[in-house]
Design a protein around this motif. Structure first.
Motif, PDB file in Angstrom:
ATOM      1  N   ILE A  81      33.444 -37.970   5.697  1.00 48.99           N
ATOM      2  CA  ILE A  81      33.952 -36.607   5.561  1.00 48.99           C
ATOM      3  C   ILE A  81      33.020 -35.837   4.644  1.00 48.99           C
ATOM      4  O   ILE A  81      32.203 -36.427   3.948  1.00 48.99           O
ATOM      5  CB  ILE A  81      35.383 -36.581   4.969  1.00 48.99           C
ATOM      6  CG1 ILE A  81      35.406 -37.302   3.616  1.00 48.99           C
ATOM      7  CG2 ILE A  81      36.382 -37.186   5.942  1.00 48.99           C
ATOM      8  CD1 ILE A  81      36.605 -36.976   2.773  1.00 48.99           C
ATOM      9  N   CYS A  82      33.146 -34.520   4.642  1.00 49.36           N
ATOM     10  CA  CYS A  82      32.367 -33.702   3.712  1.00 49.36           C
ATOM     11  C   CYS A  82      32.964 -33.897   2.324  1.00 49.36           C
ATOM     12  O   CYS A  82      34.168 -33.760   2.131  1.00 49.36           O
ATOM     13  CB  CYS A  82      32.414 -32.236   4.125  1.00 49.36           C
ATOM     14  SG  CYS A  82      31.724 -31.125   2.880  1.00 49.36           S
ATOM     15  N   GLU A  83      32.119 -34.238   1.355  1.00 51.64           N
ATOM     16  CA  GLU A  83      32.593 -34.532   0.000  1.00 51.64           C
ATOM     17  C   GLU A  83      33.107 -33.277  -0.698  1.00 51.64           C
ATOM     18  O   GLU A  83      33.777 -33.362  -1.715  1.00 51.64           O
ATOM     19  CB  GLU A  83      31.471 -35.149  -0.832  1.00 51.64           C
ATOM     20  CG  GLU A  83      30.977 -36.485  -0.313  1.00 51.64           C
ATOM     21  CD  GLU A  83      32.025 -37.582  -0.406  1.00 51.64           C
ATOM     22  OE1 GLU A  83      32.824 -37.566  -1.362  1.00 51.64           O
ATOM     23  OE2 GLU A  83      32.054 -38.450   0.481  1.00 51.64           O
ATOM     24  N   ILE A  84      32.779 -32.098  -0.160  1.00 49.27           N
ATOM     25  CA  ILE A  84      33.170 -30.859  -0.830  1.00 49.27           C
ATOM     26  C   ILE A  84      34.460 -30.293  -0.235  1.00 49.27           C
ATOM     27  O   ILE A  84      35.412 -30.025  -0.961  1.00 49.27           O
ATOM     28  CB  ILE A  84      32.012 -29.841  -0.792  1.00 49.27           C
ATOM     29  CG1 ILE A  84      30.844 -30.394  -1.636  1.00 49.27           C
ATOM     30  CG2 ILE A  84      32.450 -28.484  -1.352  1.00 49.27           C
ATOM     31  CD1 ILE A  84      29.520 -29.783  -1.353  1.00 49.27           C
ATOM     32  N   THR A 125      26.246 -28.468   5.607  1.00 48.65           N
ATOM     33  CA  THR A 125      25.152 -27.608   5.128  1.00 48.65           C
ATOM     34  C   THR A 125      25.726 -26.371   4.438  1.00 48.65           C
ATOM     35  O   THR A 125      25.221 -25.933   3.415  1.00 48.65           O
ATOM     36  CB  THR A 125      24.273 -27.138   6.305  1.00 48.65           C
ATOM     37  OG1 THR A 125      25.119 -26.596   7.315  1.00 48.65           O
ATOM     38  CG2 THR A 125      23.459 -28.273   6.881  1.00 48.65           C
ATOM     39  N   TYR A 126      26.830 -25.838   4.990  1.00 49.62           N
ATOM     40  CA  TYR A 126      27.401 -24.589   4.469  1.00 49.62           C
ATOM     41  C   TYR A 126      28.303 -24.807   3.258  1.00 49.62           C
ATOM     42  O   TYR A 126      28.748 -23.856   2.630  1.00 49.62           O
ATOM     43  CB  TYR A 126      28.171 -23.844   5.577  1.00 49.62           C
ATOM     44  CG  TYR A 126      29.156 -24.699   6.337  1.00 49.62           C
ATOM     45  CD1 TYR A 126      30.431 -24.942   5.833  1.00 49.62           C
ATOM     46  CD2 TYR A 126      28.805 -25.280   7.556  1.00 49.62           C
ATOM     47  CE1 TYR A 126      31.332 -25.732   6.521  1.00 49.62           C
ATOM     48  CE2 TYR A 126      29.700 -26.076   8.256  1.00 49.62           C
ATOM     49  CZ  TYR A 126      30.964 -26.294   7.731  1.00 49.62           C
ATOM     50  OH  TYR A 126      31.852 -27.094   8.416  1.00 49.62           O
ATOM     51  N   CYS A 127      28.612 -26.046   2.913  1.00 46.95           N
ATOM     52  CA  CYS A 127      29.443 -26.316   1.735  1.00 46.95           C
ATOM     53  C   CYS A 127      28.590 -26.491   0.472  1.00 46.95           C
ATOM     54  O   CYS A 127      29.119 -26.511  -0.637  1.00 46.95           O
ATOM     55  CB  CYS A 127      30.292 -27.562   1.949  1.00 46.95           C
ATOM     56  SG  CYS A 127      31.666 -27.302   3.076  1.00 46.95           S
ATOM     57  N   LEU A 128      27.272 -26.636   0.643  1.00 47.55           N
ATOM     58  CA  LEU A 128      26.389 -26.851  -0.507  1.00 47.55           C
ATOM     59  C   LEU A 128      26.162 -25.550  -1.272  1.00 47.55           C
ATOM     60  O   LEU A 128      26.317 -24.472  -0.720  1.00 47.55           O
ATOM     61  CB  LEU A 128      25.026 -27.381  -0.030  1.00 47.55           C
ATOM     62  CG  LEU A 128      25.015 -28.720   0.699  1.00 47.55           C
ATOM     63  CD1 LEU A 128      23.666 -28.933   1.370  1.00 47.55           C
ATOM     64  CD2 LEU A 128      25.318 -29.855  -0.254  1.00 47.55           C
ATOM     65  N   THR A 129      25.846 -25.650  -2.562  1.00 44.15           N
ATOM     66  CA  THR A 129      25.454 -24.481  -3.353  1.00 44.15           C
ATOM     67  C   THR A 129      24.010 -24.666  -3.818  1.00 44.15           C
ATOM     68  O   THR A 129      23.775 -25.585  -4.591  1.00 44.15           O
ATOM     69  CB  THR A 129      26.339 -24.322  -4.619  1.00 44.15           C
ATOM     70  OG1 THR A 129      27.202 -25.440  -4.725  1.00 44.15           O
ATOM     71  CG2 THR A 129      27.050 -23.039  -4.665  1.00 44.15           C
ATOM     72  N   PRO A 130      23.069 -23.824  -3.391  1.00 46.15           N
ATOM     73  CA  PRO A 130      23.248 -22.819  -2.331  1.00 46.15           C
ATOM     74  C   PRO A 130      23.334 -23.489  -0.965  1.00 46.15           C
ATOM     75  O   PRO A 130      22.806 -24.589  -0.803  1.00 46.15           O
ATOM     76  CB  PRO A 130      21.954 -21.995  -2.443  1.00 46.15           C
ATOM     77  CG  PRO A 130      20.943 -22.954  -2.985  1.00 46.15           C
ATOM     78  CD  PRO A 130      21.688 -23.889  -3.883  1.00 46.15           C
ATOM     79  N   PRO A 131      23.990 -22.856   0.000  1.00 45.12           N
ATOM     80  CA  PRO A 131      24.088 -23.475   1.324  1.00 45.12           C
ATOM     81  C   PRO A 131      22.725 -23.598   1.995  1.00 45.12           C
ATOM     82  O   PRO A 131      21.842 -22.781   1.749  1.00 45.12           O
ATOM     83  CB  PRO A 131      24.995 -22.516   2.105  1.00 45.12           C
ATOM     84  CG  PRO A 131      25.085 -21.274   1.318  1.00 45.12           C
ATOM     85  CD  PRO A 131      24.650 -21.550  -0.082  1.00 45.12           C
ATOM     86  N   LEU A 132      22.552 -24.641   2.790  1.00 44.15           N
ATOM     87  CA  LEU A 132      21.306 -24.792   3.549  1.00 44.15           C
ATOM     88  C   LEU A 132      21.487 -24.077   4.880  1.00 44.15           C
ATOM     89  O   LEU A 132      22.544 -24.174   5.496  1.00 44.15           O
ATOM     90  CB  LEU A 132      21.001 -26.274   3.792  1.00 44.15           C
ATOM     91  CG  LEU A 132      20.323 -27.061   2.673  1.00 44.15           C
ATOM     92  CD1 LEU A 132      20.075 -28.494   3.133  1.00 44.15           C
ATOM     93  CD2 LEU A 132      19.006 -26.425   2.268  1.00 44.15           C
TER      94      LEU A 132
END
Ligand code: ZN
Ligand code: ZN
Ligand code: ZN
Ligand code: ZN
Ligand code: ZN
Ligand code: ZN
Length: 212
Positions: free
Chosen positions: A10-13, A35-42
């Motif tokens: 699963i997505c960890e975020i 990718t979209y849950c990362l800060t900044p998103p990729l």
């Protein structure tokens, strides 16, 4: 940080398991991230390797950030910071340990390979002090680095990062359904057996009094 198999990753975020095609898997800890849950998103899934913010670290200088500038990005499968990458691109790296160096840095003992012309740490090239001193004083002292001598298993320049591929979503669902069907069939069998064993009037084993 817990490891999850590809099927239950699963997505960890956001803890979501959807949008697999946007799910990145860290090469180090194997955890998933959208990718979209990362800060900044990729903006896109990187072509090569990827490492999460906990695991990412420059293999040359040990930095945990991609560089001092906001525009700095991780390079070389998220294993080299932007400043080190600049030196790497200029050819300023030891081909054995892939650590970069500045031309101005004369404090590190390095020797040049006659075949690839790269500068190699004396330690990485297993050059002892006697040989090192001869190389410094004798102009025609020939030396090839371990990589050019073919003593390395792989070419670290083109190191292939093997990723744990996610199985196709349809296949996982099919497997899950097949497993459920299999279990239902077993439960049905067991219930049938219990019904038979607990049926009134069924003869008991004479010695133990229990059903055989
Ligand atoms: Zn699992
Ligand atoms: Zn997410
Ligand atoms: Zn990680
Ligand atoms: Zn670095
Ligand atoms: Zn080295
Ligand atoms: Zn060489």
């Amino acid at each position: 940080a817990m490891w999850r198999c590809p099927a239950c990753r699963i997505c960890e975020i956001c803890a979501g398991e959807d949008n697999w095609e946007q799910m990145l898997v860290c090469d180090e800890c194997d955890r998933g991230f959208h990718t979209y849950c990362l800060t900044p998103p990729l903006k896109a899934v990187p072509d090569g390797g990827w490492r999460c913010s906990e695991c990412v670290q420059c293999l040359s200088c040990g930095a945990k950030a991609p560089g001092p500038k906001a525009s700095d990005r991780w390079r070389r499968d998220f294993r080299m910071c932007a400043p080190c990458w600049g030196l790497y691109e200029a050819g300023n790296y030891c081909p054995i340990c892939v650590k970069v160096f500045k031309d101005s840095d004369h404090s590190i003992e390095m020797v040049q390979c006659d075949s690839c012309d790269k500068w190699v740490h004396t330690l990485c090239g297993a050059v002892d002090s006697v040989t090192y001193n001869r190389m410094k004083t004798e102009d025609d002292f020939g030396w090839d680095c371990p990589r050019c001598r073919g003593e390395m298993d792989y070419d670290s320049d083109d190191e292939v990062v093997e990723k744990f591929p996610l199985p196709d979503a349809r296949r996982v669902i099919d497997r899950q359904l097949a497993l459920e069907e299999y279990c239902y069939a077993h439960v049905a069998d067991l219930l049938g057996l219990i019904r038979v064993l607990e049926a009134p009037g069924r003869p008991r084993h004479p010695a133990s009094g229990a059903a055989p």
